[in-house]
Design a protein around this motif. Structure first.
Motif, PDB file in Angstrom:
ATOM      1  N   UNK A   1      44.394  57.845  37.866  1.00 55.11           N
ATOM      2  CA  UNK A   1      43.121  57.244  38.260  1.00 55.11           C
ATOM      3  C   UNK A   1      43.333  55.813  38.753  1.00 55.11           C
ATOM      4  N   UNK A   2      42.475  55.415  39.682  1.00 56.45           N
ATOM      5  CA  UNK A   2      42.385  54.035  40.150  1.00 56.45           C
ATOM      6  C   UNK A   2      41.006  53.504  39.799  1.00 56.45           C
ATOM      7  N   UNK A   3      40.928  52.211  39.574  1.00 59.08           N
ATOM      8  CA  UNK A   3      39.626  51.585  39.360  1.00 59.08           C
ATOM      9  C   UNK A   3      39.713  50.128  39.794  1.00 59.08           C
ATOM     10  N   UNK A   4      38.560  49.504  39.923  1.00 60.84           N
ATOM     11  CA  UNK A   4      38.497  48.091  40.266  1.00 60.84           C
ATOM     12  C   UNK A   4      37.247  47.506  39.625  1.00 60.84           C
ATOM     13  N   UNK A   5      37.389  46.309  39.060  1.00 59.58           N
ATOM     14  CA  UNK A   5      36.310  45.645  38.327  1.00 59.58           C
ATOM     15  C   UNK A   5      35.981  44.322  39.012  1.00 59.58           C
ATOM     16  N   UNK A   6      34.712  43.965  39.003  1.00 63.42           N
ATOM     17  CA  UNK A   6      34.306  42.668  39.537  1.00 63.42           C
ATOM     18  C   UNK A   6      33.137  42.130  38.722  1.00 63.42           C
ATOM     19  N   UNK A   7      32.991  40.835  38.709  1.00 57.59           N
ATOM     20  CA  UNK A   7      31.815  40.214  38.097  1.00 57.59           C
ATOM     21  C   UNK A   7      31.546  38.888  38.794  1.00 57.59           C
ATOM     22  N   UNK A   8      30.285  38.533  38.859  1.00 56.29           N
ATOM     23  CA  UNK A   8      29.890  37.288  39.506  1.00 56.29           C
ATOM     24  C   UNK A   8      28.529  36.855  39.002  1.00 56.29           C
ATOM     25  N   UNK A   9      28.487  35.679  38.398  1.00 53.32           N
ATOM     26  CA  UNK A   9      27.223  35.040  38.033  1.00 53.32           C
ATOM     27  C   UNK A   9      26.238  35.985  37.351  1.00 53.32           C
TER      28      UNK A   9
END
Length: 223
Positions: free
Chosen positions: A90-98
């Motif tokens: 599996x591949x995944x990607x995480x992001x967060x902003x404000x």
């Protein structure tokens, strides 16, 4: 825009970008006390509370996205460089902003690369805009924060997509985009030759899409 409206808008924007059979999840960053995978936060004991909450909320989003594509729930620990380690195949990607966190996930049977980035569109100063842009992007962006934020976000999505595989540390000037605002897509017009030759070949086939919502832009890169 209320917090619930913001989450709904982010969910709708991301849902408009993801290809078939890619899972995704969005949540508001909040204090997390889930002890099921307490080992994830073990190396964050000295981190500021907001940093810990971003980290753990992002992991929760990633587990939701991974579950949507068939992965079993597990701790998503980081390697020595801080890169999240996802279940095999599996591949995944995480992001967060404000205050917002999001994640995408898919199977390696269908995907070679996957990168996600979320940015506020009103934060880049003129000096920051100059750092983000390749010279060939300057005329299109000018001092437009919205366009600069898009370029910034798309480059971050690409760097997140390639790094787990190639471990290439990149600068903003190492990549240049052309943007099709009518279709909300980007293409790579130029990439520095210190990236691995197979990656430079792959990038011609990568998909780059983006969407705006509220004061945010979300960018997705995949192949």
């Amino acid at each position: 825009m209320s917090e619930s409206d913001q989450i709904d808008a982010c969910h709708a924007a991301l849902g408009s970008l993801v290809p078939p059979r890619v899972g995704f999840a969005v949540d508001r960053v909040s204090q997390q006390s889930d002890s099921t995978f307490a080992e994830e936060a073990a190396h964050l004991t000295k981190a500021a509370p907001h940093r810990r909450d971003e980290f753990l909320t992002g992991r929760i989003c990633a587990r939701i996205a991974l579950a949507q594509v068939g992965a079993q729930p597990c701790a998503l620990l980081a390697d020595a460089e801080g890169v999240p380690q996802y279940p095999e195949s599996y591949l995944a990607s995480i992001t967060h902003s404000r205050g917002l966190a999001a994640a995408v996930a898919g199977s390696t049977e269908r995907l070679q690369y996957l990168g996600l980035d979320l940015e506020k569109t009103n934060r880049l100063s003129p000096a920051a805009i100059r750092r983000v842009l390749h010279p060939d992007e300057v005329d299109w962006v000018g001092q437009n924060q919205l366009r600069a934020s898009l370029i910034f976000s798309a480059k971050e999505a690409f760097y997140k997509a390639q790094y787990p595989r190639w471990r290439t540390v990149a600068n903003f000037n190492d990549l240049c985009f052309e943007v099709d605002e009518a279709s909300c897509q980007l293409r790579v017009a130029w990439i520095v030759d210190r990236f691995a030759p197979p990656l430079r070949e792959d990038i011609a086939q990568m998909q780059f899409r983006y969407a705006y919502f509220g004061e945010y832009v979300v960018s997705l890169c995949w192949l």
